[in-house]
Motif scaffolding. Structure first.
Motif, PDB file in Angstrom:
ATOM      1  N   GLY A 284      38.834  22.268  18.433  1.00 28.01           N
ATOM      2  CA  GLY A 284      39.727  21.691  17.449  1.00 28.01           C
ATOM      3  C   GLY A 284      40.873  20.902  18.064  1.00 28.01           C
ATOM      4  N   GLN A 285      40.963  20.895  19.412  1.00 30.62           N
ATOM      5  CA  GLN A 285      42.009  20.125  20.067  1.00 30.62           C
ATOM      6  C   GLN A 285      41.625  18.648  20.068  1.00 30.62           C
ATOM      7  N   LYS A 286      42.641  17.796  19.969  1.00 30.44           N
ATOM      8  CA  LYS A 286      42.377  16.364  20.035  1.00 30.44           C
ATOM      9  C   LYS A 286      42.099  15.974  21.486  1.00 30.44           C
ATOM     10  N   ALA A 287      41.164  15.068  21.650  1.00 28.11           N
ATOM     11  CA  ALA A 287      40.798  14.623  22.988  1.00 28.11           C
ATOM     12  C   ALA A 287      41.475  13.299  23.298  1.00 28.11           C
ATOM     13  N   LEU A 288      41.852  13.104  24.545  1.00 30.62           N
ATOM     14  CA  LEU A 288      42.328  11.814  25.016  1.00 30.62           C
ATOM     15  C   LEU A 288      41.215  11.214  25.859  1.00 30.62           C
ATOM     16  N   VAL A 289      40.911   9.983  25.594  1.00 27.68           N
ATOM     17  CA  VAL A 289      39.875   9.303  26.358  1.00 27.68           C
ATOM     18  C   VAL A 289      40.564   8.279  27.240  1.00 27.68           C
ATOM     19  N   GLU A 290      40.306   8.343  28.548  1.00 21.42           N
ATOM     20  CA  GLU A 290      40.904   7.366  29.439  1.00 21.42           C
ATOM     21  C   GLU A 290      40.058   6.107  29.426  1.00 21.42           C
ATOM     22  N   LEU A 291      40.716   5.010  29.180  1.00 25.26           N
ATOM     23  CA  LEU A 291      40.051   3.727  29.196  1.00 25.26           C
ATOM     24  C   LEU A 291      40.714   2.862  30.252  1.00 25.26           C
ATOM     25  N   ASP A 292      39.962   1.947  30.818  1.00 27.62           N
ATOM     26  CA  ASP A 292      40.503   1.010  31.772  1.00 27.62           C
ATOM     27  C   ASP A 292      41.664   0.277  31.108  1.00 27.62           C
ATOM     28  N   SER A 293      42.726   0.007  31.865  1.00 26.59           N
ATOM     29  CA  SER A 293      43.889  -0.665  31.290  1.00 26.59           C
ATOM     30  C   SER A 293      43.550  -2.077  30.825  1.00 26.59           C
ATOM     31  N   LYS A 294      42.376  -2.556  31.172  1.00 29.61           N
ATOM     32  CA  LYS A 294      41.953  -3.880  30.723  1.00 29.61           C
ATOM     33  C   LYS A 294      41.046  -3.786  29.507  1.00 29.61           C
ATOM     34  N   THR A 295      41.091  -2.678  28.803  1.00 27.63           N
ATOM     35  CA  THR A 295      40.298  -2.487  27.592  1.00 27.63           C
ATOM     36  C   THR A 295      41.245  -2.405  26.411  1.00 27.63           C
ATOM     37  N   VAL A 296      40.874  -3.068  25.308  1.00 26.85           N
ATOM     38  CA  VAL A 296      41.760  -3.122  24.156  1.00 26.85           C
ATOM     39  C   VAL A 296      40.936  -3.022  22.871  1.00 26.85           C
ATOM     40  N   GLU A 297      41.558  -2.443  21.836  1.00 25.13           N
ATOM     41  CA  GLU A 297      40.893  -2.293  20.547  1.00 25.13           C
ATOM     42  C   GLU A 297      41.039  -3.579  19.733  1.00 25.13           C
ATOM     43  N   LEU A 298      39.970  -3.967  19.046  1.00 27.05           N
ATOM     44  CA  LEU A 298      40.012  -5.148  18.184  1.00 27.05           C
ATOM     45  C   LEU A 298      40.677  -4.796  16.849  1.00 27.05           C
ATOM     46  N   ALA A 299      41.621  -5.605  16.421  1.00 32.33           N
ATOM     47  CA  ALA A 299      42.275  -5.412  15.132  1.00 32.33           C
ATOM     48  C   ALA A 299      41.501  -6.113  14.020  1.00 32.33           C
ATOM     49  N   GLU A 300      40.593  -6.999  14.393  1.00 32.33           N
ATOM     50  CA  GLU A 300      39.807  -7.763  13.425  1.00 32.33           C
ATOM     51  C   GLU A 300      38.461  -8.115  14.040  1.00 32.33           C
ATOM     52  N   ASP A 301      37.492  -8.489  13.212  1.00 28.66           N
ATOM     53  CA  ASP A 301      36.184  -8.911  13.702  1.00 28.66           C
ATOM     54  C   ASP A 301      36.321 -10.224  14.476  1.00 28.66           C
ATOM     55  N   MET A 302      35.543 -10.344  15.571  1.00 28.47           N
ATOM     56  CA  MET A 302      35.556 -11.571  16.369  1.00 28.47           C
ATOM     57  C   MET A 302      34.154 -11.843  16.904  1.00 28.47           C
ATOM     58  N   TYR A 303      33.883 -13.114  17.152  1.00 30.45           N
ATOM     59  CA  TYR A 303      32.595 -13.539  17.688  1.00 30.45           C
ATOM     60  C   TYR A 303      32.744 -13.969  19.142  1.00 30.45           C
ATOM     61  N   GLU A 304      31.605 -14.088  19.821  1.00 30.81           N
ATOM     62  CA  GLU A 304      31.605 -14.561  21.206  1.00 30.81           C
ATOM     63  C   GLU A 304      32.337 -15.894  21.290  1.00 30.81           C
ATOM     64  N   GLY A 305      33.155 -16.047  22.327  1.00 34.42           N
ATOM     65  CA  GLY A 305      33.885 -17.288  22.532  1.00 34.42           C
ATOM     66  C   GLY A 305      35.236 -17.333  21.843  1.00 34.42           C
ATOM     67  N   THR A 306      35.603 -16.262  21.124  1.00 35.90           N
ATOM     68  CA  THR A 306      36.907 -16.221  20.459  1.00 35.90           C
ATOM     69  C   THR A 306      37.984 -15.820  21.462  1.00 35.90           C
ATOM     70  N   LEU A 307      39.063 -16.600  21.511  1.00 42.79           N
ATOM     71  CA  LEU A 307      40.205 -16.259  22.348  1.00 42.79           C
ATOM     72  C   LEU A 307      41.056 -15.242  21.607  1.00 42.79           C
ATOM     73  N   PHE A 308      41.578 -14.258  22.334  1.00 44.34           N
ATOM     74  CA  PHE A 308      42.430 -13.263  21.691  1.00 44.34           C
ATOM     75  C   PHE A 308      43.667 -12.956  22.502  1.00 44.34           C
ATOM     76  N   GLY A 309      44.702 -12.502  21.780  1.00 45.64           N
ATOM     77  CA  GLY A 309      45.938 -12.028  22.371  1.00 45.64           C
ATOM     78  C   GLY A 309      46.206 -10.642  21.804  1.00 45.64           C
ATOM     79  N   LEU A 310      47.422 -10.155  21.966  1.00 49.87           N
ATOM     80  CA  LEU A 310      47.760  -8.818  21.478  1.00 49.87           C
ATOM     81  C   LEU A 310      48.822  -8.893  20.395  1.00 49.87           C
ATOM     82  N   ASN A 311      48.679  -8.036  19.384  1.00 51.94           N
ATOM     83  CA  ASN A 311      49.707  -7.945  18.356  1.00 51.94           C
ATOM     84  C   ASN A 311      50.751  -6.910  18.771  1.00 51.94           C
TER      85      ASN A 311
END
Length: 159
Positions: free
Chosen positions: A13-40
């Motif tokens: 029942g404990q929450k887990a923390l998952v370590e992700l590479d610092s160069k990994t980010v969650e998408l806030a919206e759907d995107m297709y190949e070739g889409t440029l993105f920044g961070l909100n």
């Protein structure tokens, strides 16, 4: 390495923390190949924008749309969407195929610059207008191939 908390529950029942590479980010919206993105402001990936007053500088490009299914061959498919809530790697470099014959031989010889456009687009004409972002994001390397290099230019807000 950054630690990003994700929703996950262990058997106890404990929450887990998952370590992700610092160069990994969650998408806030759907995107297709070739889409440029920044961070909100929440640190999630959103489409890059040159719009005055709401500039989002490109820091990465979607290299592959959706996650491949088990056994599926690697084929780049620009119509496969990377869904909001999934994680992508921040890739500042990418060799991208564009429509056949899009660029002239002179464009290839001159390594014609490409710019960040609105809504994550890559355009071949520099933006104009007060408050807009002018950022070179890559260059032409073939009549139907471009190379994206987001490390070459930090961009300038036009006066």
């Amino acid at each position: 390495m950054a630690v990003i908390a994700t929703r996950g529950v262990l058997a106890s029942g404990q929450k887990a923390l998952v370590e992700l590479d610092s160069k990994t980010v969650e998408l806030a919206e759907d995107m297709y190949e070739g889409t440029l993105f920044g961070l909100n402001a929440q640190g999630k990936a959103v489409k890059a924008s040159t719009v005055a007053g709401s500039v989002v500088k490109a820091i990465g490009i979607i290299k592959e749309g959706g996650v491949r299914e088990w056994g599926e061959g690697f084929v780049t498919d620009p119509n496969r969407v990377a869904k909001a809530g999934t994680y992508v790697t921040i890739n500042p470099y990418h060799r991208l195929a564009v429509e056949e014959g899009k660029f002239a031989i002179a464009d290839v010889a001159d390594q014609k610059p490409l710019y960040q456009g609105d809504a994550g687009a890559i355009v071949d004409v520099a933006p104009v207008g007060t408050g807009k972002l002018e950022k070179v994001v890559g260059y032409v390397i073939g009549q139907s191939t471009v190379f994206i290099d987001l490390t070459r230019d930090f961009g300038t807000i036009l006066a």
